[in-house]
Design a protein around this motif. Structure first.
Motif, PDB file in Angstrom:
ATOM      1  N   VAL A 229      34.281  30.037  33.258  1.00  0.00           N
ATOM      2  CA  VAL A 229      34.435  31.619  32.458  1.00  0.00           C
ATOM      3  C   VAL A 229      35.632  32.870  33.354  1.00  0.00           C
ATOM      4  O   VAL A 229      35.717  32.532  34.374  1.00  0.00           O
ATOM      5  CB  VAL A 229      32.857  31.979  32.654  1.00  0.00           C
ATOM      6  N   TYR A 230      36.509  32.774  32.490  1.00  0.00           N
ATOM      7  CA  TYR A 230      37.598  33.724  32.945  1.00  0.00           C
ATOM      8  C   TYR A 230      37.702  35.148  32.515  1.00  0.00           C
ATOM      9  O   TYR A 230      37.509  35.778  31.584  1.00  0.00           O
ATOM     10  CB  TYR A 230      38.907  32.987  32.344  1.00  0.00           C
ATOM     11  N   VAL A 231      38.485  35.982  33.436  1.00  0.00           N
ATOM     12  CA  VAL A 231      38.950  37.317  33.279  1.00  0.00           C
ATOM     13  C   VAL A 231      40.206  37.600  33.284  1.00  0.00           C
ATOM     14  O   VAL A 231      40.961  37.239  34.039  1.00  0.00           O
ATOM     15  CB  VAL A 231      37.644  38.903  33.347  1.00  0.00           C
ATOM     16  N   GLY A 232      40.497  38.129  32.469  1.00  0.00           N
ATOM     17  CA  GLY A 232      42.255  38.729  31.786  1.00  0.00           C
ATOM     18  C   GLY A 232      42.214  40.442  31.074  1.00  0.00           C
ATOM     19  O   GLY A 232      41.859  40.876  31.004  1.00  0.00           O
ATOM     20  N   GLY A 233      43.608  40.599  31.579  1.00  0.00           N
ATOM     21  CA  GLY A 233      44.142  41.684  31.264  1.00  0.00           C
ATOM     22  C   GLY A 233      45.519  42.392  31.414  1.00  0.00           C
ATOM     23  O   GLY A 233      46.576  41.679  32.298  1.00  0.00           O
ATOM     24  N   LEU A 234      45.705  43.055  30.578  1.00  0.00           N
ATOM     25  CA  LEU A 234      47.033  44.266  30.589  1.00  0.00           C
ATOM     26  C   LEU A 234      47.255  45.569  31.320  1.00  0.00           C
ATOM     27  O   LEU A 234      46.166  46.835  30.716  1.00  0.00           O
ATOM     28  CB  LEU A 234      47.819  43.942  29.056  1.00  0.00           C
ATOM     29  N   SER A 235      47.774  45.930  32.011  1.00  0.00           N
ATOM     30  CA  SER A 235      48.665  47.027  32.319  1.00  0.00           C
ATOM     31  C   SER A 235      46.697  48.153  33.194  1.00  0.00           C
ATOM     32  O   SER A 235      45.760  46.866  33.870  1.00  0.00           O
ATOM     33  CB  SER A 235      48.759  47.857  31.011  1.00  0.00           C
ATOM     34  N   ALA A 236      46.143  48.864  32.430  1.00  0.00           N
ATOM     35  CA  ALA A 236      44.325  49.109  33.076  1.00  0.00           C
ATOM     36  C   ALA A 236      43.716  47.989  32.955  1.00  0.00           C
ATOM     37  O   ALA A 236      43.202  48.309  33.821  1.00  0.00           O
ATOM     38  CB  ALA A 236      44.451  50.470  32.077  1.00  0.00           C
ATOM     39  N   GLY A 237      43.546  47.259  31.609  1.00  0.00           N
ATOM     40  CA  GLY A 237      42.849  46.032  31.852  1.00  0.00           C
ATOM     41  C   GLY A 237      43.014  45.276  32.694  1.00  0.00           C
ATOM     42  O   GLY A 237      41.584  44.597  33.314  1.00  0.00           O
ATOM     43  N   ALA A 238      44.241  45.153  33.470  1.00  0.00           N
ATOM     44  CA  ALA A 238      44.624  44.339  34.139  1.00  0.00           C
ATOM     45  C   ALA A 238      44.235  44.930  35.731  1.00  0.00           C
ATOM     46  O   ALA A 238      43.059  43.998  36.340  1.00  0.00           O
ATOM     47  CB  ALA A 238      45.983  43.874  34.383  1.00  0.00           C
ATOM     48  N   ALA A 239      44.525  45.573  35.675  1.00  0.00           N
ATOM     49  CA  ALA A 239      43.516  46.615  37.122  1.00  0.00           C
ATOM     50  C   ALA A 239      41.809  45.952  36.806  1.00  0.00           C
ATOM     51  O   ALA A 239      41.327  46.289  37.705  1.00  0.00           O
ATOM     52  CB  ALA A 239      43.678  47.803  37.263  1.00  0.00           C
ATOM     53  N   ALA A 240      41.266  46.473  35.751  1.00  0.00           N
ATOM     54  CA  ALA A 240      39.971  46.060  35.698  1.00  0.00           C
ATOM     55  C   ALA A 240      39.851  45.090  35.830  1.00  0.00           C
ATOM     56  O   ALA A 240      38.315  44.486  36.130  1.00  0.00           O
ATOM     57  CB  ALA A 240      39.084  46.775  34.407  1.00  0.00           C
ATOM     58  N   ALA A 241      40.586  43.764  35.018  1.00  0.00           N
ATOM     59  CA  ALA A 241      40.022  42.574  35.335  1.00  0.00           C
ATOM     60  C   ALA A 241      40.454  41.769  37.367  1.00  0.00           C
ATOM     61  O   ALA A 241      39.067  40.714  37.891  1.00  0.00           O
ATOM     62  CB  ALA A 241      41.201  41.678  34.722  1.00  0.00           C
ATOM     63  N   ALA A 242      41.802  42.956  37.807  1.00  0.00           N
ATOM     64  CA  ALA A 242      40.696  42.515  39.028  1.00  0.00           C
ATOM     65  C   ALA A 242      40.086  42.580  39.599  1.00  0.00           C
ATOM     66  O   ALA A 242      39.262  41.984  40.595  1.00  0.00           O
ATOM     67  CB  ALA A 242      42.423  43.399  39.788  1.00  0.00           C
ATOM     68  N   ILE A 243      39.344  43.963  39.337  1.00  0.00           N
ATOM     69  CA  ILE A 243      38.093  44.243  40.003  1.00  0.00           C
ATOM     70  C   ILE A 243      37.246  43.504  40.152  1.00  0.00           C
ATOM     71  O   ILE A 243      36.448  43.087  40.583  1.00  0.00           O
ATOM     72  CB  ILE A 243      37.833  45.920  39.596  1.00  0.00           C
ATOM     73  N   MET A 244      37.071  43.067  38.791  1.00  0.00           N
ATOM     74  CA  MET A 244      36.319  42.065  38.350  1.00  0.00           C
ATOM     75  C   MET A 244      35.761  40.710  39.155  1.00  0.00           C
ATOM     76  O   MET A 244      34.763  40.287  39.098  1.00  0.00           O
ATOM     77  CB  MET A 244      36.123  41.814  36.765  1.00  0.00           C
ATOM     78  N   GLY A 245      37.523  40.118  39.532  1.00  0.00           N
ATOM     79  CA  GLY A 245      36.979  39.141  40.043  1.00  0.00           C
ATOM     80  C   GLY A 245      36.884  39.040  40.977  1.00  0.00           C
ATOM     81  O   GLY A 245      36.248  37.733  41.906  1.00  0.00           O
ATOM     82  N   ALA A 246      37.087  40.730  42.094  1.00  0.00           N
ATOM     83  CA  ALA A 246      36.136  41.052  43.490  1.00  0.00           C
ATOM     84  C   ALA A 246      34.825  41.017  43.398  1.00  0.00           C
ATOM     85  O   ALA A 246      34.555  41.086  44.573  1.00  0.00           O
ATOM     86  CB  ALA A 246      37.792  42.184  43.766  1.00  0.00           C
ATOM     87  N   THR A 247      34.371  42.071  42.166  1.00  0.00           N
ATOM     88  CA  THR A 247      33.014  42.186  42.427  1.00  0.00           C
ATOM     89  C   THR A 247      32.119  41.146  41.297  1.00  0.00           C
ATOM     90  O   THR A 247      31.000  41.172  42.256  1.00  0.00           O
ATOM     91  CB  THR A 247      33.157  43.375  41.925  1.00  0.00           C
TER      92      THR A 247
END
Length: 401
Positions: A229-247
């Motif tokens: 299961v993976y998560v990715g995003g663009l711009s604000a969505g990319a910043a949110a994806a970084a948060i999801m990877g950390a949390t």
């Protein structure tokens, strides 16, 4: 340095509906310039000196080709304005952004390949509710498949993001599910994920709980391989994806960050402006269990004037901090398009666990994307194909019995 009297005045201007003036005031502060009348509580307008105020959330620009030349334009029907500082703030009318391109919604043929499905769903918890679109490949027959969570940028929708990235078409080739959570306009006026708010950087609450909840709901409703299961995003969505990877590093096996910021790069509106302009501070990873970093692939244009390219470097620095790696550097050129530098950090097994694609001459747009969607640069390397390739190289470790 942040000047509290200027921040207070900017807050007052925002509450009064003077969003452009508040933005200009903060820009001047961050540039180290004096801000006349910043504390005089005047209702007069502050001159913008021909500059367009940036959106607080990382927002993308599209790139189109005209007579063989690149033309960077903003394609959003929303003006760039200060927002999401206070939920009560209402957008001003009459702030039309120069160069706006009115784009027709993408067609079904631009979003989903023939034979596959793209269905709607909704998830709710104590933090609220979010709609989503789910791509189901034509090859799904009940067997466990990988799942990719894709988080759109500001002003985008799942349909628009799917059309621009063409992730559904690459997922059809690889037989993967793709889910696109949709941000609500009442959560953020420009439908940006609220990456800069502390309440939305925590496991088990706020927007991370909604995105994780959508992920779990799809995993319950369909046969998903829980280790892929993976998560990715663009711009604000990319910043949110970084948060999801950390949390949620126990949920996501890898993270893809395109033109984004590191988890903890900002914790409020002033620090968000600063991070977008010059890169975030040291950052603070919000990992509940202190686990290892999630494998991460980063794409960033070195001409990005919306989210500074330093942010891409900081994402990798944050990820590599506790990991011993060997670095390999490869340089390439897209035929008729951008050159790029690809840096791969390999672990003890020799497998790449962190990648950074520095795209030379590219701005704030999805590299290699389709003009059927907004905020894309067709002249770059294919970020969608490379991101999915990286994802599928990784899976969560086997849990002990």
């Amino acid at each position: 340095m942040l000047k509290q009297d200027i921040v207070r005045e900017a807050t007052r201007l925002t509450r009064a509906g003077q969003l452009v003036e508040a933005t200009a005031l903060l820009q001047r502060m961050l540039r180290g310039e004096s801000a006349p009348d910043a504390t005089s509580r005047t209702t007069g307008r502050i001159a913008l000196a021909g500059r367009e105020p940036p959106i607080i959330d990382a927002k993308a620009n599209s790139v189109e080709e005209t007579d063989g030349a690149q033309v960077t334009r903003a394609t959003s029907a929303q003006p760039r304005k200060l927002h999401a500082w206070l939920d009560r703030t209402k957008p001003r009318s009459g702030l039309a952004m120069p160069g706006v391109i009115k784009r027709a919604p993408p067609s079904t043929a631009d979003i989903v390949p023939e034979g596959a499905r793209f269905i709607e769903g909704t998830y709710s918890n104590a933090a609220g509710s979010r709609a989503y679109r789910l791509f189901i490949p034509s090859g799904y027959q009940g067997q466990p498949l990988p799942l990719v969570v894709m988080l759109h940028g500001c002003t985008q929708s799942p349909d628009d993001f799917a059309a621009g990235t063409r992730m559904n078409f690459i997922a059809e080739e690889q037989t993967c599910f793709v889910v696109y959570p949709a941000q609500r306009s009442d959560a953020n006026q420009s439908k940006c994920w609220n990456w800069f708010r502390t309440a939305d950087q925590q496991r088990g609450g706020g927007e991370p709980s909604l995105i994780a909840g959508i992920t779990h709901q799809v995993m319950r409703d369909y046969s998903v391989d829980p280790k892929r299961v993976y998560v990715g995003g663009l711009s604000a969505g990319a910043a949110a994806a970084a948060i999801m990877g950390a949390t949620y590093n126990d949920l996501y096996a890898a993270v893809g960050i395109h033109s984004g910021l590191a988890c903890g790069a900002a914790t409020d509106m002033p620090s968000a402006f600063a991070a977008m302009r010059q890169g975030g501070g040291p950052g603070r990873r919000v990992i509940s269990d202190g686990g290892s970093s999630v494998p991460t692939i980063v794409f960033h244009g070195d001409r990005d004037i919306t989210v500074h390219p330093n942010n891409g470097d900081q994402i990798l620095e944050q990820s590599i901090r506790t990991t011993s790696t060997q670095k390999q550097v490869h340089r390439g050129q897209v035929a008729g398009g951008h050159a790029y530098t690809r840096t791969i950090h390999t672990g003890a097994s020799g497998r790449g666990i962190f990648e950074h694609w520095n795209i030379h001459g590219a701005g704030h747009a999805w590299s290699g994307g389709s003009p059927a969607g907004s905020y894309t640069d067709p002249r770059g390397p294919d970020a969608t194909r490379e991101m999915l390739r990286f994802f599928l190289e990784h899976s969560l470790p086997q849990q002990p019995c």
